[in-house]
Design a protein around this motif. Structure first.
Motif, PDB file in Angstrom:
ATOM      1  N   ALA A 152      -1.154   5.633   5.384  1.00  0.00           N
ATOM      2  CA  ALA A 152      -2.271   5.471   4.449  1.00  0.00           C
ATOM      3  C   ALA A 152      -1.754   5.145   3.054  1.00  0.00           C
ATOM      4  CB  ALA A 152      -3.108   6.752   4.410  1.00  0.00           C
ATOM      5  N   PRO A 153      -2.529   4.404   2.250  1.00  0.00           N
ATOM      6  CA  PRO A 153      -2.134   4.126   0.867  1.00  0.00           C
ATOM      7  C   PRO A 153      -2.122   5.407   0.048  1.00  0.00           C
ATOM      8  CG  PRO A 153      -4.376   3.384   1.292  1.00  0.00           C
ATOM      9  CD  PRO A 153      -3.801   3.752   2.621  1.00  0.00           C
TER      10      PRO A 153
ATOM     11  N   PRO B 173       0.806  -1.233   0.000  1.00  0.00           N
ATOM     12  CA  PRO B 173       0.000   0.000   0.000  1.00  0.00           C
ATOM     13  C   PRO B 173       0.832   1.274   0.000  1.00  0.00           C
ATOM     14  CG  PRO B 173      -0.873  -1.568   1.574  1.00  0.00           C
ATOM     15  CD  PRO B 173       0.461  -2.098   1.124  1.00  0.00           C
ATOM     16  N   LYS B 174       2.101   1.188   0.358  1.00  0.00           N
ATOM     17  CA  LYS B 174       2.943   2.378   0.436  1.00  0.00           C
ATOM     18  C   LYS B 174       3.742   2.621  -0.832  1.00  0.00           C
ATOM     19  CE  LYS B 174       3.313   1.316   5.323  1.00  0.00           C
ATOM     20  NZ  LYS B 174       2.421   0.175   5.140  1.00  0.00           N
TER      21      LYS B 174
ATOM     22  N   PRO C  40     -15.796   4.451  -1.011  1.00  0.00           N
ATOM     23  CA  PRO C  40     -16.413   3.387  -0.205  1.00  0.00           C
ATOM     24  C   PRO C  40     -17.171   2.366  -1.044  1.00  0.00           C
ATOM     25  CG  PRO C  40     -16.732   5.512   0.850  1.00  0.00           C
ATOM     26  CD  PRO C  40     -16.129   5.793  -0.501  1.00  0.00           C
ATOM     27  N   SER C  41     -17.857   2.808  -2.080  1.00  0.00           N
ATOM     28  CA  SER C  41     -18.616   1.866  -2.909  1.00  0.00           C
ATOM     29  C   SER C  41     -17.693   0.888  -3.621  1.00  0.00           C
ATOM     30  CB  SER C  41     -19.471   2.623  -3.926  1.00  0.00           C
ATOM     31  OG  SER C  41     -18.652   3.409  -4.785  1.00  0.00           O
ATOM     32  N   VAL C  42     -16.573   1.391  -4.117  1.00  0.00           N
ATOM     33  CA  VAL C  42     -15.592   0.514  -4.772  1.00  0.00           C
ATOM     34  C   VAL C  42     -15.001  -0.450  -3.758  1.00  0.00           C
ATOM     35  CG1 VAL C  42     -13.343   0.462  -5.909  1.00  0.00           C
ATOM     36  CG2 VAL C  42     -15.056   2.133  -6.610  1.00  0.00           C
ATOM     37  N   ALA C  43     -14.738   0.035  -2.543  1.00  0.00           N
ATOM     38  CA  ALA C  43     -14.173  -0.822  -1.499  1.00  0.00           C
ATOM     39  C   ALA C  43     -15.137  -1.949  -1.138  1.00  0.00           C
ATOM     40  CB  ALA C  43     -13.841   0.015  -0.264  1.00  0.00           C
TER      41      ALA C  43
ATOM     42  N   LEU D 285      -3.941  -3.396  -5.009  1.00  0.00           N
ATOM     43  CA  LEU D 285      -3.743  -4.833  -4.901  1.00  0.00           C
ATOM     44  C   LEU D 285      -3.701  -5.296  -3.450  1.00  0.00           C
ATOM     45  CD1 LEU D 285      -0.972  -5.257  -7.628  1.00  0.00           C
ATOM     46  CD2 LEU D 285      -3.449  -5.576  -7.879  1.00  0.00           C
ATOM     47  N   SER D 286      -3.982  -4.414  -2.508  1.00  0.00           N
ATOM     48  CA  SER D 286      -3.935  -4.741  -1.084  1.00  0.00           C
ATOM     49  C   SER D 286      -5.325  -4.707  -0.470  1.00  0.00           C
ATOM     50  CB  SER D 286      -3.020  -3.752  -0.353  1.00  0.00           C
ATOM     51  OG  SER D 286      -3.174  -3.851   1.042  1.00  0.00           O
ATOM     52  N   VAL D 287      -5.665  -5.722   0.289  1.00  0.00           N
ATOM     53  CA  VAL D 287      -6.948  -5.753   0.994  1.00  0.00           C
ATOM     54  C   VAL D 287      -7.026  -4.615   2.005  1.00  0.00           C
ATOM     55  CG1 VAL D 287      -8.424  -7.112   2.529  1.00  0.00           C
ATOM     56  CG2 VAL D 287      -7.146  -8.242   0.700  1.00  0.00           C
ATOM     57  N   MET D 288      -5.918  -4.336   2.693  1.00  0.00           N
ATOM     58  CA  MET D 288      -5.918  -3.309   3.727  1.00  0.00           C
ATOM     59  C   MET D 288      -6.240  -1.933   3.170  1.00  0.00           C
ATOM     60  SD  MET D 288      -5.725  -2.792   6.928  1.00  0.00           S
ATOM     61  CE  MET D 288      -5.148  -4.418   7.432  1.00  0.00           C
ATOM     62  N   SER D 289      -5.867  -1.664   1.936  1.00  0.00           N
ATOM     63  CA  SER D 289      -6.183  -0.365   1.326  1.00  0.00           C
ATOM     64  C   SER D 289      -7.692  -0.134   1.272  1.00  0.00           C
ATOM     65  CB  SER D 289      -5.600  -0.288  -0.085  1.00  0.00           C
ATOM     66  OG  SER D 289      -4.198  -0.376  -0.071  1.00  0.00           O
ATOM     67  N   TYR D 290      -8.429  -1.168   0.942  1.00  0.00           N
ATOM     68  CA  TYR D 290      -9.884  -1.041   0.861  1.00  0.00           C
ATOM     69  C   TYR D 290     -10.515  -0.924   2.253  1.00  0.00           C
ATOM     70  CZ  TYR D 290      -9.120  -2.393  -3.977  1.00  0.00           C
ATOM     71  OH  TYR D 290      -8.689  -2.429  -5.283  1.00  0.00           O
ATOM     72  N   LEU D 291      -9.944  -1.599   3.224  1.00  0.00           N
ATOM     73  CA  LEU D 291     -10.449  -1.474   4.590  1.00  0.00           C
ATOM     74  C   LEU D 291     -10.192  -0.081   5.136  1.00  0.00           C
ATOM     75  CD1 LEU D 291      -9.411  -4.907   6.152  1.00  0.00           C
ATOM     76  CD2 LEU D 291     -11.612  -4.229   5.197  1.00  0.00           C
ATOM     77  N   ARG D 292      -9.018   0.473   4.832  1.00  0.00           N
ATOM     78  CA  ARG D 292      -8.720   1.838   5.264  1.00  0.00           C
ATOM     79  C   ARG D 292      -9.686   2.834   4.615  1.00  0.00           C
ATOM     80  NH1 ARG D 292      -3.581   3.014   7.110  1.00  0.00           N
ATOM     81  NH2 ARG D 292      -4.443   5.116   7.354  1.00  0.00           N
ATOM     82  N   ALA D 293     -10.076   2.562   3.369  1.00  0.00           N
ATOM     83  CA  ALA D 293     -11.030   3.440   2.687  1.00  0.00           C
ATOM     84  C   ALA D 293     -12.394   3.395   3.365  1.00  0.00           C
ATOM     85  CB  ALA D 293     -11.156   3.042   1.219  1.00  0.00           C
ATOM     86  N   LEU D 294     -12.796   2.218   3.821  1.00  0.00           N
ATOM     87  CA  LEU D 294     -14.086   2.094   4.509  1.00  0.00           C
ATOM     88  C   LEU D 294     -14.061   2.744   5.886  1.00  0.00           C
ATOM     89  CD1 LEU D 294     -15.143  -1.580   3.661  1.00  0.00           C
ATOM     90  CD2 LEU D 294     -16.068   0.539   2.725  1.00  0.00           C
TER      91      LEU D 294
END
Length: 264
Positions: A223-224, A181-182, A230-233, A190-199
């Motif tokens: 942060a990424p 993410p960095k 949020p919808s994309v996440a 490509l990181s799951v955590m990036s989407y969780l951080r977005a939510l």
């Protein structure tokens, strides 16, 4: 009824003494650090919002969630192989995919419960009961629940398809999820955590004078470098969860499993 009995048996396994101690430790650790931080910091230098954001991202999202998910997710199958009970599990009068799904649901339930309790206790400790609403834990709890499912399904697939899945899972968590993410550009997608951080929409303040490379908490928490709606996440994580879970059930239904002599 057979599914419920299987889930109850799996839940008993999940709360064996060693695993129970780890779960309790990960539940209480963020709140304990938050309390210590609050007691040692000067009154005019303690910002509950900044402390909560740092600890919920660095300790709960990036540590407790991932560690528990990789342990319980890969253990759905690998634990049975290591304990040489996989043969007895597969003789139960249920389709293989239902056996896997029942055990997977229990693993997600345990991970979700630990992370949710850890978040609530952290907010209560840092903000205090009177100001608990200021923590705005709602988005965090939603992201943690979805994260438990997404990470759990990914590690479930590793557990059904690969030998020594715990090793691969830890490499993924502490290698890929920590540093991808960095990276510049769109690698964070490509990181799951990036989407969780977005939510969760949590950001932490970093002092430029600090050497973040020497600070493990900051290494987990930065942060990424991309913006994710949020919808994309939601769509991405739900799709990932569905694909990994269905694929894992197909693999488990077709692959032959035998007890393993060595243990991870």
């Amino acid at each position: 009824m057979t599914d419920l009995l299987l889930m109850r048996a799996t839940l008993r396994e999940a709360f064996r003494p060693r695993r129970l101690v780890i779960a309790l430790l990960l539940t209480l650790l963020p709140a304990a650090i938050g309390l210590l931080w609050r007691l040692l910091a000067p009154k005019d230098g303690f910002n509950p919002a900044e402390v909560y954001d740092s600890l919920v991202v660095g300790l709960i999202f990036s540590f407790a969630l991932t560690i528990l998910s990789v342990t319980y997710g890969t253990g759905v199958v690998s634990q049975e192989i290591e304990q040489r009970t996989i043969v007895y599990l597969l003789t139960r009068p249920l389709p293989r995919w239902r056996l896997l799904l029942a055990r997977f649901l229990v693993s997600v339930l345990v991970v979700t419960a630990v992370c949710v309790l850890a978040t609530v206790l952290l907010a209560l400790t840092v903000f205090g009961p009177a100001e608990f609403g200021a923590a705005e834990v709602g988005p965090d709890l939603k992201a943690l629940i979805l994260g438990s499912v997404a990470y759990g399904s990914l590690f479930l697939l590793l557990g059904t398809a690969l030998p020594k899945p715990l090793t691969w899972g830890l490499i993924f968590v502490f290698g890929w999820e920590t540093w991808v993410p960095k990276l510049p550009g769109s690698f964070a997608l490509l990181s799951v955590m990036s989407y969780l951080r977005a939510l969760a929409a949590r950001e932490i303040s970093v002092n430029p004078a600090e050497n973040a490379g020497d600070n493990l908490l900051l290494a987990f928490s930065r942060a990424p470098q991309v913006t994710i709606s949020p919808s994309v996440a939601w769509t991405t994580l739900l799709l990932l969860s569905a694909v990994c879970t269905v694929t894992a059930m197909i693999v488990f239904s077709r692959k032959e499993y035998v007890p393993r002599e060595d243990a991870e």
